[in-house]
Design a protein around this motif. Structure first.
Motif, PDB file in Angstrom:
ATOM      1  N   THR A   1       0.936  -1.228  -0.226  1.00  0.00           N
ATOM      2  CA  THR A   1      -0.047  -0.240  -0.215  1.00  0.00           C
ATOM      3  C   THR A   1       1.202   1.298   0.301  1.00  0.00           C
ATOM      4  O   THR A   1       0.433   1.990  -0.325  1.00  0.00           O
ATOM      5  CB  THR A   1      -0.874   0.338   0.875  1.00  0.00           C
ATOM      6  OG1 THR A   1      -0.395  -0.017   2.380  1.00  0.00           O
ATOM      7  CG2 THR A   1      -2.026  -0.641   1.119  1.00  0.00           C
ATOM      8  N   THR A   2       1.684   1.032   0.554  1.00  0.00           N
ATOM      9  CA  THR A   2       2.757   2.029   0.475  1.00  0.00           C
ATOM     10  C   THR A   2       3.944   3.098  -0.388  1.00  0.00           C
ATOM     11  O   THR A   2       3.740   3.714  -0.973  1.00  0.00           O
ATOM     12  CB  THR A   2       4.221   2.303   1.455  1.00  0.00           C
ATOM     13  OG1 THR A   2       3.388   1.877   2.904  1.00  0.00           O
ATOM     14  CG2 THR A   2       4.628   3.889   2.189  1.00  0.00           C
ATOM     15  N   PHE A   3       3.801   1.331  -1.587  1.00  0.00           N
ATOM     16  CA  PHE A   3       4.395   1.628  -2.731  1.00  0.00           C
ATOM     17  C   PHE A   3       3.366   2.505  -3.751  1.00  0.00           C
ATOM     18  O   PHE A   3       3.564   2.736  -4.784  1.00  0.00           O
ATOM     19  CB  PHE A   3       4.891  -0.136  -3.459  1.00  0.00           C
ATOM     20  CG  PHE A   3       6.385  -0.625  -2.709  1.00  0.00           C
ATOM     21  CD1 PHE A   3       6.801  -0.258  -1.406  1.00  0.00           C
ATOM     22  CD2 PHE A   3       7.122  -1.910  -3.250  1.00  0.00           C
ATOM     23  CE1 PHE A   3       8.704  -0.335  -1.774  1.00  0.00           C
ATOM     24  CE2 PHE A   3       8.194  -2.378  -3.275  1.00  0.00           C
ATOM     25  CZ  PHE A   3       8.472  -1.509  -1.601  1.00  0.00           C
ATOM     26  N   GLY A   4       2.104   1.609  -3.850  1.00  0.00           N
ATOM     27  CA  GLY A   4       1.265   2.386  -4.685  1.00  0.00           C
ATOM     28  C   GLY A   4       0.984   3.537  -4.289  1.00  0.00           C
ATOM     29  O   GLY A   4       0.553   4.817  -5.229  1.00  0.00           O
ATOM     30  N   ALA A   5       1.032   4.124  -3.053  1.00  0.00           N
ATOM     31  CA  ALA A   5       1.178   5.532  -2.894  1.00  0.00           C
ATOM     32  C   ALA A   5       2.167   6.087  -3.231  1.00  0.00           C
ATOM     33  O   ALA A   5       2.061   7.148  -4.017  1.00  0.00           O
ATOM     34  CB  ALA A   5       0.970   5.403  -1.389  1.00  0.00           C
ATOM     35  N   ASN A   6       3.206   5.931  -3.584  1.00  0.00           N
ATOM     36  CA  ASN A   6       4.355   6.365  -4.658  1.00  0.00           C
ATOM     37  C   ASN A   6       4.172   6.522  -5.716  1.00  0.00           C
ATOM     38  O   ASN A   6       4.679   6.790  -7.218  1.00  0.00           O
ATOM     39  CB  ASN A   6       5.702   5.879  -4.266  1.00  0.00           C
ATOM     40  CG  ASN A   6       6.591   6.372  -2.339  1.00  0.00           C
ATOM     41  OD1 ASN A   6       5.880   6.574  -1.766  1.00  0.00           O
ATOM     42  ND2 ASN A   6       6.784   7.335  -2.358  1.00  0.00           N
ATOM     43  N   PHE A   7       3.880   5.009  -6.133  1.00  0.00           N
ATOM     44  CA  PHE A   7       4.205   4.918  -6.951  1.00  0.00           C
ATOM     45  C   PHE A   7       2.406   6.151  -8.187  1.00  0.00           C
ATOM     46  O   PHE A   7       2.739   6.630  -8.813  1.00  0.00           O
ATOM     47  CB  PHE A   7       3.101   3.822  -7.465  1.00  0.00           C
ATOM     48  CG  PHE A   7       2.704   3.286  -9.441  1.00  0.00           C
ATOM     49  CD1 PHE A   7       3.185   3.018 -10.436  1.00  0.00           C
ATOM     50  CD2 PHE A   7       0.598   3.647  -9.537  1.00  0.00           C
ATOM     51  CE1 PHE A   7       2.779   2.210 -11.840  1.00  0.00           C
ATOM     52  CE2 PHE A   7       0.684   3.443 -11.103  1.00  0.00           C
ATOM     53  CZ  PHE A   7       1.320   3.079 -11.857  1.00  0.00           C
ATOM     54  N   SER A   8       1.502   6.057  -7.238  1.00  0.00           N
ATOM     55  CA  SER A   8       0.342   7.273  -7.716  1.00  0.00           C
ATOM     56  C   SER A   8       0.694   8.308  -7.926  1.00  0.00           C
ATOM     57  O   SER A   8       0.551   9.307  -8.607  1.00  0.00           O
ATOM     58  CB  SER A   8      -0.808   7.091  -6.758  1.00  0.00           C
ATOM     59  OG  SER A   8      -1.433   6.071  -5.809  1.00  0.00           O
ATOM     60  N   ASP A   9       2.003   9.066  -7.046  1.00  0.00           N
ATOM     61  CA  ASP A   9       2.778  10.471  -6.511  1.00  0.00           C
ATOM     62  C   ASP A   9       3.525  10.727  -7.335  1.00  0.00           C
ATOM     63  O   ASP A   9       3.339  11.700  -8.606  1.00  0.00           O
ATOM     64  CB  ASP A   9       3.340  10.092  -6.003  1.00  0.00           C
ATOM     65  CG  ASP A   9       4.660  11.934  -5.587  1.00  0.00           C
ATOM     66  OD1 ASP A   9       3.603  12.711  -5.690  1.00  0.00           O
ATOM     67  OD2 ASP A   9       5.159  11.631  -4.609  1.00  0.00           O
ATOM     68  N   GLY A  10       4.014   9.045  -8.750  1.00  0.00           N
ATOM     69  CA  GLY A  10       4.556   9.344  -9.319  1.00  0.00           C
ATOM     70  C   GLY A  10       4.144   8.940 -10.762  1.00  0.00           C
ATOM     71  O   GLY A  10       4.438  10.780 -11.789  1.00  0.00           O
ATOM     72  N   TYR A  11       2.649   8.782 -10.486  1.00  0.00           N
ATOM     73  CA  TYR A  11       2.207   8.971 -11.734  1.00  0.00           C
ATOM     74  C   TYR A  11       1.386  10.589 -12.128  1.00  0.00           C
ATOM     75  O   TYR A  11       1.724  10.897 -13.181  1.00  0.00           O
ATOM     76  CB  TYR A  11       1.139   8.114 -11.536  1.00  0.00           C
ATOM     77  CG  TYR A  11      -0.076   7.065 -12.834  1.00  0.00           C
ATOM     78  CD1 TYR A  11       0.490   6.824 -13.580  1.00  0.00           C
ATOM     79  CD2 TYR A  11      -1.326   8.147 -13.469  1.00  0.00           C
ATOM     80  CE1 TYR A  11      -0.403   6.183 -15.100  1.00  0.00           C
ATOM     81  CE2 TYR A  11      -1.650   7.362 -14.072  1.00  0.00           C
ATOM     82  CZ  TYR A  11      -1.501   6.962 -14.774  1.00  0.00           C
ATOM     83  OH  TYR A  11      -2.656   6.891 -16.154  1.00  0.00           O
TER      84      TYR A  11
END
Length: 451
Positions: free
Chosen positions: A35-45
């Motif tokens: 879930t924390t990885f997903g947050a950083n993916f969302s930020d980069g995206y």
């Protein structure tokens, strides 16, 4: 991590401290990490998407240079506000609620971009997206560091930037593939709601940080979470029979108190010096390549994206092997030399200029990993979310400033002088790291839990 800031009180006997070097990596750890990885993916995206669609929006919305800069910096401004304001809140009320609810805001604001047909509306929505992501920048790495086994903490935190890069590159790829129509561009902007919604669903049911609970004197709750979720072998009968009173809440000014202030100032300056050139350059890569008279821009964009991904993944190894301090010092120097070479060679052929540009891209992607690791390791539990939020927030001021100024600098100063002043920013980061950077590789991020 030892600290003078509000350690839990002693009560005569001590419960054996959890051996964080021997903790198993459980399915729960995997869930929190995902879930924390997903947050950083969302930020980069989210940040990659705006860079990908800005050239189209410049034409379709008739953007001025000011609006173009504001839209490029909008999420970064929101990140600053969310990190600064909500990081402090997380140290007072706990991590868990913010960890969940910030992604409700991100998912909704991302979806509403589908109907944002003017720059003011789009700016407001992206400000909200950034605000939610800023909260997660304060809470996400904090919670992950407090749950992670010590032996894996640096790897997991460092990998957050890799996932940011994956999100950023994915947005660039989609931006290159979609047709240049108004509907396609707005669908791409709104598509950030999909990963945000997945993150939100995965976060439902994640408990509070046991380290934070311990600072509040809630040892019984912390014990239950450690035993149930982290599989730590802690004897509940060893806990104090009477709940301990919580320590007084740490004050924000303690971030700058004796013994902590140098670490805080180092974190602010090192983080800001690294991300100012990064966000500025990669938000306006197309304009930079155009200024450099790049012939085959598509092929060279592919080279840059590959360098970003490879640098992020391969950069984890030297950070773990060398330690935080030498890795930070050496990477700043290499980055400064690469941009300095671009400043000197600005009149050379396009492929000659691409060599230092690719070197900068590769090394920067790897060096960015430490921006997720250092902040969580510089602060004790009672101040961790506030400190991480402060570092992320102030770095986003630098990011927004660089993103806003870069197109103006390219227009007025040209690429050579622009790369020159960006080089000076990196040299400032190198000097501060050389003077103040601590080594935190072998410190505990969770407070030593004593009764």
């Amino acid at each position: 991590m030892s600290s003078a800031v509000h350690s839990p009180p002693h009560h005569g006997s001590q419960t054996p401290r959890p051996d964080r070097t021997a903790e198993p990596f459980t399915r729960f750890h995997l869930r929190v990490t995902a879930t924390t990885f997903g947050a950083n993916f969302s930020d980069g995206y989210a940040l990659g998407v705006i860079g990908a669609v800005l050239p189209f929006l410049d034409t379709s919305m008739g953007l001025s240079g000011v609006w173009s800069g504001l839209l490029g910096a909008s999420a970064l401004i929101g990140l600053f506000l969310g990190s600064i304001l909500l990081g402090r809140v997380a140290d007072r009320i706990g991590r868990q609620r913010l960890y969940l609810y910030n992604f409700v805001l991100i998912a909704l604001a991302s979806a509403l971009q589908l109907w944002a047909k003017d720059p003011a509306t789009l700016f407001a929505l992206r400000l909200l997206i950034g605000f939610g992501l800023g909260a997660d920048y304060a809470v996400g790495p904090t919670l992950l560091s407090e749950f992670s086994p010590q032996r894996l903490r640096g790897l997991l935190l460092g990998s957050l930037t890799v996932l940011w890069t994956v999100g950023y590159v994915a947005a660039n790829i989609f931006g290159a593939l979609i047709p240049e129509t108004d509907l396609a561009v707005h669908l791409l902007l709104a598509s950030g709601a999909v990963p945000a919604l997945l993150v939100l669903l995965l976060r439902i049911g994640i408990p509070e940080s046991p380290s934070w609970l311990a600072t509040q004197g809630r040892y019984a709750e912390a014990t239950r979470i450690r035993r149930k979720y982290l599989k730590q072998d802690i004897d509940p009968d060893a806990a104090p029979p009477v709940p301990a009173a919580p320590a007084p809440a740490a004050r924000y000014r303690e971030l700058f108190a004796r013994g902590q202030g140098t670490k805080t100032w180092f974190g602010i300056i090192f983080y800001s010096a690294q991300v100012l050139p990064y966000f500025a350059i990669y938000t306006f890569t197309a304009q930079i390549l155009g200024t450099l008279s790049i012939g085959d821009a598509t092929a060279q964009n592919i080279v840059i994206d590959v360098a970003l991904l490879l640098g992020g993944v391969l950069g984890l190894w030297p950070m773990m092997r060398m330690g935080r301090r030498p890795f930070t010092v050496h990477s700043f120097l290499i980055l400064a030399l690469a941009l300095g070479a671009m400043a000197v060679l600005s009149d050379a052929g396009s492929w000659a200029l691409m060599i230092p540009f690719v070197i900068y891209t590769f090394v920067m992607a790897g060096a960015s990993n430490v921006t997720q690791v250092y902040p969580a390791e510089l602060f004790p539990t009672a101040l961790r979310a506030s400190g991480v939020g402060l570092l992320n927030g102030t770095s986003r001021i630098a990011s927004a400033l660089g993103t806003f100024l870069l197109p103006v600098s390219l227009d007025t100063l040209g690429v050579s002088w622009t790369m020159g002043w960006l080089t000076l920013v990196l040299l400032a980061g190198w000097a501060v790291s050389l003077a103040w950077a601590p080594e935190t590789r072998d410190t505990l991020t969770a407070e030593e839990w004593v009764h």
